[in-house]
Design a protein around this motif. Sequence first.
Motif, short mmCIF file in Angstrom:
data_model
loop_
_atom_site.label_atom_id
_atom_site.label_comp_id
_atom_site.label_asym_id
_atom_site.label_seq_id
_atom_site.Cartn_x
_atom_site.Cartn_y
_atom_site.Cartn_z
N PHE A 92 38.66 -26.16 -6.30
CA PHE A 92 37.76 -26.58 -7.36
C PHE A 92 37.12 -27.60 -7.12
O PHE A 92 35.93 -27.63 -7.70
CB PHE A 92 38.99 -26.58 -8.64
N ALA A 93 37.17 -28.66 -6.19
CA ALA A 93 36.49 -29.76 -5.97
C ALA A 93 35.23 -29.11 -5.21
O ALA A 93 34.24 -29.63 -5.38
CB ALA A 93 37.34 -30.68 -4.99
N ARG A 95 33.77 -26.20 -5.45
CA ARG A 95 32.99 -25.42 -6.23
C ARG A 95 32.32 -26.47 -7.24
O ARG A 95 31.10 -26.36 -7.54
CB ARG A 95 33.76 -24.50 -7.17
N ALA A 96 33.07 -27.54 -7.79
CA ALA A 96 32.17 -28.49 -8.44
C ALA A 96 31.18 -29.19 -7.52
O ALA A 96 30.08 -29.44 -8.11
CB ALA A 96 33.14 -29.47 -9.17
N LEU A 97 31.59 -29.34 -6.38
CA LEU A 97 30.56 -30.09 -5.34
C LEU A 97 29.36 -29.15 -5.15
O LEU A 97 27.97 -29.54 -4.96
CB LEU A 97 31.18 -30.52 -4.24
N SER A 98 29.53 -27.99 -4.92
CA SER A 98 28.65 -26.90 -4.54
C SER A 98 27.39 -26.98 -6.03
O SER A 98 26.16 -26.96 -6.00
CB SER A 98 28.86 -25.74 -4.51
N ARG A 99 27.95 -26.86 -7.11
CA ARG A 99 27.01 -27.02 -8.45
C ARG A 99 26.36 -28.11 -8.68
O ARG A 99 25.29 -28.13 -8.96
CB ARG A 99 28.10 -26.57 -9.67
N VAL A 100 26.97 -29.40 -8.14
CA VAL A 100 26.28 -30.47 -8.41
C VAL A 100 25.21 -30.64 -7.21
O VAL A 100 24.03 -30.81 -7.67
CB VAL A 100 27.17 -31.65 -8.08
N ARG A 102 23.69 -27.97 -6.07
CA ARG A 102 22.67 -26.77 -6.61
C ARG A 102 21.63 -27.53 -7.66
O ARG A 102 20.66 -27.35 -7.67
CB ARG A 102 23.24 -25.70 -7.00
#
Length: 106
Positions: A92-93, A95-100, A102
């Motif tokens: 989950f970290a 995924r969150a980092l990839s969204r940030v 992006r």
Amino acid sequence: MPNIALELGKQSASFGVTSAYGEQQDVDGVRLIPVAITWSGFGGGSDEAGNGGGGGGGWTVPLGAYIRKGDDLRFEPNLVSLVAVAIPFVFFAGRALSRVIRALKK
């Protein structure tokens, strides 16, 4: 009728480290002190007719143990629990980092 909340509170004291590991142990001059995270919850109620009910539950995650040998004290983690917690955290970290990242590229 005894107070159910007080009785449940007394019984929940046995949850936690004791249920995960047991009491601290002394083995050949080495003291093992278990460490765990616990959670428990209880509920109950009754209706107008006097019918009542209740329930409860909880969980315990054994984290590891403190090892004391003489004046030396160190923590030895439970690797199975560490992996069980680390895998979802890393997922989950990431995924969150990839969204940030992006969102910052836009």
